[in-house]
Design a protein around this motif. Structure first.
Motif, PDB file in Angstrom:
ATOM      1  N   THR A 116       0.821  -1.221   0.000  1.00  0.00           N
ATOM      2  CA  THR A 116       0.000   0.000   0.000  1.00  0.00           C
ATOM      3  C   THR A 116       0.847   1.261   0.000  1.00  0.00           C
ATOM      4  N   ASP A 117       2.063   1.194   0.561  1.00  0.00           N
ATOM      5  CA  ASP A 117       2.925   2.371   0.573  1.00  0.00           C
ATOM      6  C   ASP A 117       4.380   1.919   0.623  1.00  0.00           C
ATOM      7  N   ALA A 118       5.249   2.816   0.206  1.00  0.00           N
ATOM      8  CA  ALA A 118       6.672   2.494   0.083  1.00  0.00           C
ATOM      9  C   ALA A 118       7.314   2.204   1.445  1.00  0.00           C
ATOM     10  N   THR A 119       6.844   2.882   2.486  1.00  0.00           N
ATOM     11  CA  THR A 119       7.421   2.673   3.817  1.00  0.00           C
ATOM     12  C   THR A 119       7.194   1.251   4.298  1.00  0.00           C
ATOM     13  N   LYS A 168      -1.194  -6.330   2.338  1.00  0.00           N
ATOM     14  CA  LYS A 168      -2.503  -5.721   2.533  1.00  0.00           C
ATOM     15  C   LYS A 168      -2.443  -4.644   3.607  1.00  0.00           C
ATOM     16  N   SER A 169      -1.620  -4.889   4.654  1.00  0.00           N
ATOM     17  CA  SER A 169      -1.423  -3.939   5.753  1.00  0.00           C
ATOM     18  C   SER A 169      -0.117  -4.302   6.431  1.00  0.00           C
ATOM     19  N   THR A 170       0.143  -3.670   7.534  1.00  0.00           N
ATOM     20  CA  THR A 170       1.369  -3.986   8.268  1.00  0.00           C
ATOM     21  C   THR A 170       1.265  -5.312   9.004  1.00  0.00           C
ATOM     22  N   GLN A 171       0.091  -5.922   9.026  1.00  0.00           N
ATOM     23  CA  GLN A 171      -0.108  -7.174   9.745  1.00  0.00           C
ATOM     24  C   GLN A 171      -0.688  -8.283   8.869  1.00  0.00           C
ATOM     25  N   LEU A 172      -0.901  -8.019   7.591  1.00  0.00           N
ATOM     26  CA  LEU A 172      -1.548  -9.002   6.716  1.00  0.00           C
ATOM     27  C   LEU A 172      -0.911  -8.963   5.330  1.00  0.00           C
ATOM     28  N   GLU A 230      -2.375 -16.788   2.872  1.00  0.00           N
ATOM     29  CA  GLU A 230      -2.472 -15.525   3.614  1.00  0.00           C
ATOM     30  C   GLU A 230      -1.685 -15.669   4.916  1.00  0.00           C
ATOM     31  N   ILE A 231      -0.894 -14.647   5.235  1.00  0.00           N
ATOM     32  CA  ILE A 231      -0.060 -14.646   6.434  1.00  0.00           C
ATOM     33  C   ILE A 231      -0.432 -13.442   7.304  1.00  0.00           C
ATOM     34  N   THR A 232      -0.529 -13.659   8.615  1.00  0.00           N
ATOM     35  CA  THR A 232      -0.790 -12.563   9.560  1.00  0.00           C
ATOM     36  C   THR A 232       0.293 -12.545  10.626  1.00  0.00           C
ATOM     37  N   ALA A 233       0.548 -11.358  11.177  1.00  0.00           N
ATOM     38  CA  ALA A 233       1.535 -11.193  12.251  1.00  0.00           C
ATOM     39  C   ALA A 233       1.250  -9.878  12.965  1.00  0.00           C
ATOM     40  N   THR A 234       2.017  -9.605  14.012  1.00  0.00           N
ATOM     41  CA  THR A 234       1.774  -8.403  14.829  1.00  0.00           C
ATOM     42  C   THR A 234       2.393  -7.140  14.247  1.00  0.00           C
ATOM     43  N   GLU A 286       7.658  -8.802  11.854  1.00  0.00           N
ATOM     44  CA  GLU A 286       7.187 -10.137  12.217  1.00  0.00           C
ATOM     45  C   GLU A 286       6.517 -10.823  11.036  1.00  0.00           C
ATOM     46  N   LEU A 287       5.875 -10.031  10.170  1.00  0.00           N
ATOM     47  CA  LEU A 287       5.235 -10.583   8.971  1.00  0.00           C
ATOM     48  C   LEU A 287       6.280 -11.195   8.039  1.00  0.00           C
ATOM     49  N   ALA A 288       7.418 -10.514   7.899  1.00  0.00           N
ATOM     50  CA  ALA A 288       8.493 -11.038   7.053  1.00  0.00           C
ATOM     51  C   ALA A 288       9.042 -12.348   7.614  1.00  0.00           C
TER      52      ALA A 288
END
Length: 527
Positions: free
Chosen positions: A50-53, A123-127, A144-148, A152-154
């Motif tokens: 969603t964003d470069a950061t 999708k987001s910082t956690q999905l 699909e992967i989720t994390a906090t 942690e997602l990586a």
């Protein structure tokens, strides 16, 4: 990334067009998912977000997770272009008609030296969703992967795709500690194991030592080390049966109240239990790791006169400044008294006659003040300044000789004395707030006498000097550790026979200080 991949496929399609007609079913056999995730060849990543950061943070997480294998993972276009430029791939033999060629996608993978393409959509910082692309260009897994968080997602994605693990070694001093990882006991030190990448919690336990709890980040292809030196487990001191309000001191420092467990490191300690109106209890205690040491302290009530300020409370104030009243009495002949025009001849007897020179003496009492400055070690002390000034009015009939040798009668109207003691040693004994003390030293006595006579309009001034040795005994009573009173009785023996032994009584007050004008010397413990 996808544009570069498409261009490569077009080029490979052009070179391989004649051979594609010869493809067989065997040549297009699928690469299984298990084979893909266990390969050690180059992996190309296509990451969208969603964003470069978020994308940048995700890539950084991948680099950490793949710390030992990051070199074979191409995380962006620049890395792929650099890799491809250095690869210098050979023309596949199928393009020269020597053997059947795989699909265009397979040929592209072979030419690029790739084994796997991983497409990630954040999708987001956690999905995140990911897809694995094999050499045929087909998706062999989507998930699909989720994390906090992004990092942690990586880690979670690497662990899921590659079943990634890292090595962890545990070493302790002493050895034999039990190891718990993520709440499960796994062995004793020294110990080496493999764990899935990511963060793991661990606890090290060894009897009689403080447990160690921590966390460790496991990264693929690396060995993490946990080295720990155990600290002995603390012990406890419990003082019982002490009066209400009793306080506990360890090695001179307040640590808590009686009746409450006091945590201490293992070792030997000097223990004091103090309470207002009670004698201080002093003992030693050996504290053992993980154990409680109990001591009873039925303190004894003290009188109102004796007080206990605690060990060292008085001795720490090493400088003493004392000022007091001093009374002295002795018999004097004054036979060495001299002036500008007169010298002392004799004291008249009761009948007003002139006895033999110096045969008579007069009892002289003097009163005045005394000032002392001392420095004390634990038991011994040095008086660096001591002086007293006393005066008296004897009113004794005397005879003087003038310059012509004629006798002049007069009356001894006053005697003034300055006594300086440049060096004195003292020894004291400490008992609660009372300190018996003994002193020895030497000094010099300066006397000025005035004789009134009808032969002179002004009093005739004479003076004499003598040295003496002194010894004294007394006691100091401390109202507080810094304020005290002092009583002393002393004898002063003079080297000339013009003075008999002088008796001195002293009563004064003093101030005890830890340093003087901010200066504190470092003396030896004892003389």
């Amino acid at each position: 990334m996808r544009n570069l991949y498409a261009i490569l496929l077009v080029l490979m399609g052009c070179f391989a067009a004649p051979a594609f007609a010869q493809e067989t079913e065997d040549a297009t056999a699928e690469v299984t998912e298990e084979a893909i995730v266990q390969t050690s060849e180059v992996v190309l990543w296509e990451i969208q977000g969603t964003d470069a950061t978020t994308v940048s943070a995700f890539k950084q997480g991948l680099r950490e997770a793949l710390a030992g294998e990051a070199g074979r993972h191409l995380l962006d276009d620049a890395a792929f272009a650099q890799f491809f430029s250095k690869a210098s791939p050979e023309v596949p033999s199928c393009l020269m008609g020597l053997e059947p060629c795989p699909s265009a996608a397979g040929l592209a993978f072979e030419m690029a030296g790739l084994s796997l393409v991983i497409r990630v959509e954040l999708k987001s910082t956690q999905l995140a969703n990911y897809a694995l692309i094999d050499g045929r260009g087909a998706e062999v897994r989507t998930k699909e992967i989720t994390a906090t968080g992004v990092r942690e997602l990586a880690f979670a994605l690497i662990a899921d795709v590659f079943d990634a693990t890292g090595s962890v070694s545990f070493n302790t001093r002493p050895e034999g500690a039990t190891i718990e990882i993520d709440g499960e006991q796994v062995g004793t030190t020294p110990y080496v194991t493999r764990l899935s990448i990511g963060t793991h919690e661990y606890t090290l336990r060894l009897q009689k030592y403080q447990p160690m709890t921590g966390s460790i980040v496991v990264r693929s292809g690396l060995t993490e080390k946990v080295d720990h030196v155990f600290q002995e487990e603390a012990g406890y001191l419990l003082i019982t049966e002490a009066p209400s309000g009793a306080r506990v001191f360890v090695n001179g420092s307040y640590v808590g109240d009686a009746g409450q467990p006091i945590e201490l490191e293992p070792g030997m300690y000097a223990i004091e239990v103090r309470a207002e109106g009670y004698e201080t209890m002093r003992e030693t205690a050996q504290i053992q790791p993980g154990l409680e040491m109990r001591k009873t302290a039925p303190l004894v009530a003290t009188s109102g006169f004796l007080k206990d300020f605690g060990s060292g409370a008085i001795q720490v104030n090493k400088y003493q400044l004392k000022l007091g009243y001093e009374h002295g009495f002795q018999r004097l002949t004054f036979q060495d008294a001299r002036g500008e025009a007169y010298e002392f001849e004799s004291i008249l007897d009761g009948e007003g006659t002139y006895p033999i020179f110096g045969a008579n003496s007069a009892r002289v009492s003097s009163n005045g003040v005394r000032l002392d400055l001392s420095y004390f070690f634990e038991y011994f002390g040095i008086t660096v300044l001591s002086m007293s000034y006393r005066g008296s009015s004897p009113d004794v009939p005397v005879a003087l000789l003038n310059e012509s040798g004629e006798t002049v009668e007069g009356n001894l109207s006053s005697v003034s004395r300055l006594q300086i003691r440049p060096f004195q040693l003292a020894y004291r004994h400490v008992y609660k707030n009372v300190m018996p003390i003994a002193e020895i030293g030497v000094g010099i006595d300066l006397q000025w006498i005035d004789v009134e006579s009808v032969a002179a309009l002004e009093p005739i001034a004479l003076s004499q000097t003598d040295a003496f040795a002194t010894i004294g005994f007394g006691a100091q009573y401390f109202f507080t550790p810094a304020f005290f009173g002092k009583f002393r009785y002393a004898l002063q023996a003079y080297f000339e026979d013009t003075h008999e032994t002088e008796h001195l009584l002293y009563l004064g007050v003093g101030l005890a200080l830890p340093n003087l004008f901010g200066l504190e010397i470092e003396p030896p413990e004892t003389l």
